[in-house]
Design an enzyme around this catalytic site. Structure first.
Site, PDB file in Angstrom:
ATOM      1  N   HIS A 281      28.922  35.689  51.677  1.00 16.75           N
ATOM      2  CA  HIS A 281      29.206  36.496  51.095  1.00 16.75           C
ATOM      3  C   HIS A 281      27.547  37.263  50.476  1.00 16.75           C
ATOM      4  O   HIS A 281      26.728  36.362  50.320  1.00 16.75           O
ATOM      5  CB  HIS A 281      29.983  36.934  49.682  1.00 16.75           C
TER       6      HIS A 281
ATOM      7  N   SER B 169      29.021  28.004  46.747  1.00 21.16           N
ATOM      8  CA  SER B 169      30.842  26.872  45.889  1.00 21.16           C
ATOM      9  C   SER B 169      31.247  28.033  47.235  1.00 21.16           C
ATOM     10  O   SER B 169      32.330  27.075  46.832  1.00 21.16           O
ATOM     11  CB  SER B 169      30.412  27.594  44.861  1.00 21.16           C
TER      12      SER B 169
HETATM   13  P1  5GP Z   1      28.373  31.762  45.025  1.00 17.14           P
HETATM   14  O1  5GP Z   1      28.110  30.743  44.390  1.00 17.14           O
HETATM   15  O2  5GP Z   1      29.149  30.716  47.128  1.00 17.14           O
HETATM   16  O3  5GP Z   1      27.263  32.104  45.813  1.00 17.14           O
HETATM   17  O4  5GP Z   1      29.206  32.838  44.844  1.00 17.14           O
HETATM   18  C1  5GP Z   1      30.344  32.583  45.144  1.00 17.14           C
HETATM   19  C2  5GP Z   1      31.352  33.679  43.850  1.00 17.14           C
HETATM   20  O5  5GP Z   1      32.531  33.630  44.801  1.00 17.14           O
HETATM   21  C3  5GP Z   1      31.205  33.433  42.480  1.00 17.14           C
HETATM   22  O6  5GP Z   1      29.761  34.090  42.012  1.00 17.14           O
HETATM   23  C4  5GP Z   1      32.422  33.420  41.574  1.00 17.14           C
HETATM   24  O7  5GP Z   1      32.498  33.887  40.627  1.00 17.14           O
HETATM   25  C5  5GP Z   1      33.294  33.608  42.877  1.00 17.14           C
HETATM   26  N1  5GP Z   1      34.578  33.795  42.965  1.00 17.14           N
HETATM   27  C6  5GP Z   1      35.305  32.321  42.983  1.00 17.14           C
HETATM   28  N2  5GP Z   1      36.194  32.424  43.230  1.00 17.14           N
HETATM   29  C7  5GP Z   1      36.871  34.270  43.248  1.00 17.14           C
HETATM   30  C8  5GP Z   1      37.882  34.898  43.549  1.00 17.14           C
HETATM   31  O8  5GP Z   1      39.319  34.533  42.948  1.00 17.14           O
HETATM   32  N3  5GP Z   1      38.038  35.604  42.879  1.00 17.14           N
HETATM   33  C9  5GP Z   1      36.679  36.494  42.790  1.00 17.14           C
HETATM   34  N4  5GP Z   1      37.040  38.212  42.352  1.00 17.14           N
HETATM   35  N5  5GP Z   1      35.777  35.811  42.946  1.00 17.14           N
HETATM   36  C10 5GP Z   1      35.287  34.983  42.961  1.00 17.14           C
END
Ligand code: 5GP
Ligand code: ZN
Length: 135
Positions: A121, A116
């Site tokens: 990461h 997302s």
């Molecule tokens: P993905 O879904 O891309 O693997 O993970 C993105 C992660 O980033 C999600 O677990 C979400 O909760 C976290 N995340 C999104 N926006 C922010 C933010 O502004 N600050 C922090 N600390 N985490 C975020």
């Protein structure tokens, strides 16, 4: 409704370029200090911070400061950086209570992978037993 430039539903090569650019990236804004985050570790190449929406008692992210959109866009020249990132993930998992029982290290990629935020990461989830297979 008139599509706006920032609306991901309307794609064109230019909009795709815009969304791959760091100017639109939440994690680049965290790196620059424009968005607050609970940091665990920082150096000139890496940043680790707690996930804002934790899915386990331990849930933090380790990111490269270089804006790499996802693992598919890694370059051979990023190999050492990614090695450092994983080693830092291991070290922080251990110092955050996951040395004995382990943790889940996750890198989601693009839409099928459930990514997302388009800045590479690694999630580190621990403090409870994880299920398999993932949803
Ligand atoms: P993905 O879904 O891309 O693997 O993970 C993105 C992660 O980033 C999600 O677990 C979400 O909760 C976290 N995340 C999104 N926006 C922010 C933010 O502004 N600050 C922090 N600390 N985490 C975020
Ligand atoms: Zn970024």
């Amino acid at each position: 409704m008139i599509p706006s430039f920032g609306d991901k539903r309307y794609s064109s090569p230019w909009i795709s370029w815009y969304h791959n650019d760091m100017s639109d990236c939440i994690f680049c804004k965290i790196i620059k200090g424009e968005i607050p985050a609970k940091k665990l570790y920082e150096d000139d190449e890496l940043l680790a911070f707690h996930d804002v929406n934790p899915q386990a008692p331990v849930h933090f992210l380790v990111i490269p400061k270089k804006h790499i959109p996802n693992i598919m866009e890694l370059d051979a020249s990023d190999a050492a950086l990614l090695g450092r990132l994983l080693f830092k993930a291991q070290e922080l998992a251990a110092t955050n209570g996951c040395a004995e029982k382990g943790a889940r290290f996750v890198i989601n990629c693009k839409s099928d992978g459930g990514q997302s935020v388009d800045h590479l990461h690694c999630h580190i989830l621990g403090g409870r037993a994880m299920a398999w297979p993932p949803g």
